[in-house]
Scaffold this active site. Structure first.
Site: not given
Length: 277
Positions: A2-3
């Site tokens: 996840p960014e």
DNA sequence: ACGAGAACCTGTTTGC
DNA sequence: TGCAAACAGGTTCTCG
């Protein structure tokens, strides 16, 4: 996984379902994540009501009535998935399971255990939390722009690719969105960070904002296993210009050049050597 | 002081 | 086909 766009999507999904809910039970299956779970996690959460769910960089923030805040970072493989009471059985790598007063269940699942959960006792303590205090500006906030970015990059000899992964320069970018942003800004990932000034910095700051906004609108990117809180997949991966596209045609120039893959700092970089200078 | 590289850990894909 | 190596969305420590 996840960014920023994925974390933002998860935060919004969780906020919809959990705001105003009270934690009734905390089950810990495994405490040795990237950092050990706080030993008093259950004591701090049980009986607490979720006042608000937000995000700072790649951290999810669960603000509780009474001022405490739970921080969650998903690392590379972490997921926060909502379910109902009936499916509360722990699955492999479910390290923490929260149960709420309406029967909702939240599972923190993280195969690689690069994620972490921590706690700040108050909003003031949150601002001074060691994992947050050195973070750079939020790229979607008002305080982020070309001059601010140029200032953060000033004097840095490292490639711009590596500089943008440094969370002190700008918060929330990871490997995918750095590659995409550099493509849209027309900047080579190998360019020395300190040369990104003036007009180049403006273009890069604008590209970062635009890419992140489009990604959030698409619910983030699903690689092999990213899911939103609801269990749906994000679909921004269908809009990637360069990430994972080694050997494919550059999507924006007629140069006939194909996307190259190089390794910088041990991580893959994808770019068009013609368009990006 | 800075930058490069390794380390952390598990699962999946790739290549011989 | 099978096994080993490479690779994966991140952060943080050590070393030069």
């Amino acid at each position: 996984m996840p960014e920023l766009p994925e974390v933002e999507t998860v935060a919004r999904g969780l906020a919809r379902r959990l705001t105003g809910r009270t934690v009734t039970a905390v089950r810990t299956n495994r405490a040795d994540l990237r950092a050990p779970l706080p030993t008093d996690l259950a004591a701090r959460l049980e009986g607490s009501r979720i006042a608000r769910i937000g995000r700072r960089a790649k951290y999810l923030l669960f603000h509780l009535d009474g001022g405490g805040v739970m921080l969650a970072h998903l690392g590379m493989s972490g997921r926060l998935v909502l379910g109902s009471d009936d499916e509360a059985e722990a699955r492999p790598h479910d390290h923490v399971i929260l149960r709420f007063d309406d029967g909702t269940v939240l599972r923190f699942n993280d195969a690689r255990r690069f994620g972490l959960i921590d706690f700040a006792a108050s909003e003031d303590a949150l601002a001074r939390h060691p994992r947050l205090e050195h973070l750079g500006p939020e790229p979607l906030g008002n305080e982020f722009n070309g001059p601010v970015l140029a200032h953060a990059l000033a004097g840095k000899a490292t490639p711009i690719k590596a500089a943008l992964l440094d969370q002190r320069v700008v918060a929330g970018l990871g490997n995918i969105y750095v590659c995409e942003s550099l493509f849209w800004a027309g900047l080579s990932p190998r360019r020395s960070a300190r040369t990104v000034t003036g007009e180049r910095a403006e273009r890069l700051a604008s590209a970062i904002r635009a890419v992140l906004e489009r990604a959030i609108a698409a619910g983030g990117s699903s690689l092999r296993d990213y899911v939103q809180a609801s269990g749906e997949l994000g679909y921004f991966q269908h809009q990637w210009a360069v990430y994972g596209k080694e050997g494919e045609a550059c999507p924006d120039c007629d140069c006939g050049r194909t996307i190259a893959r190089i390794v910088q700092g041990g991580r893959s970089t994808f770019y068009c050597a013609r368009r990006q200078r």
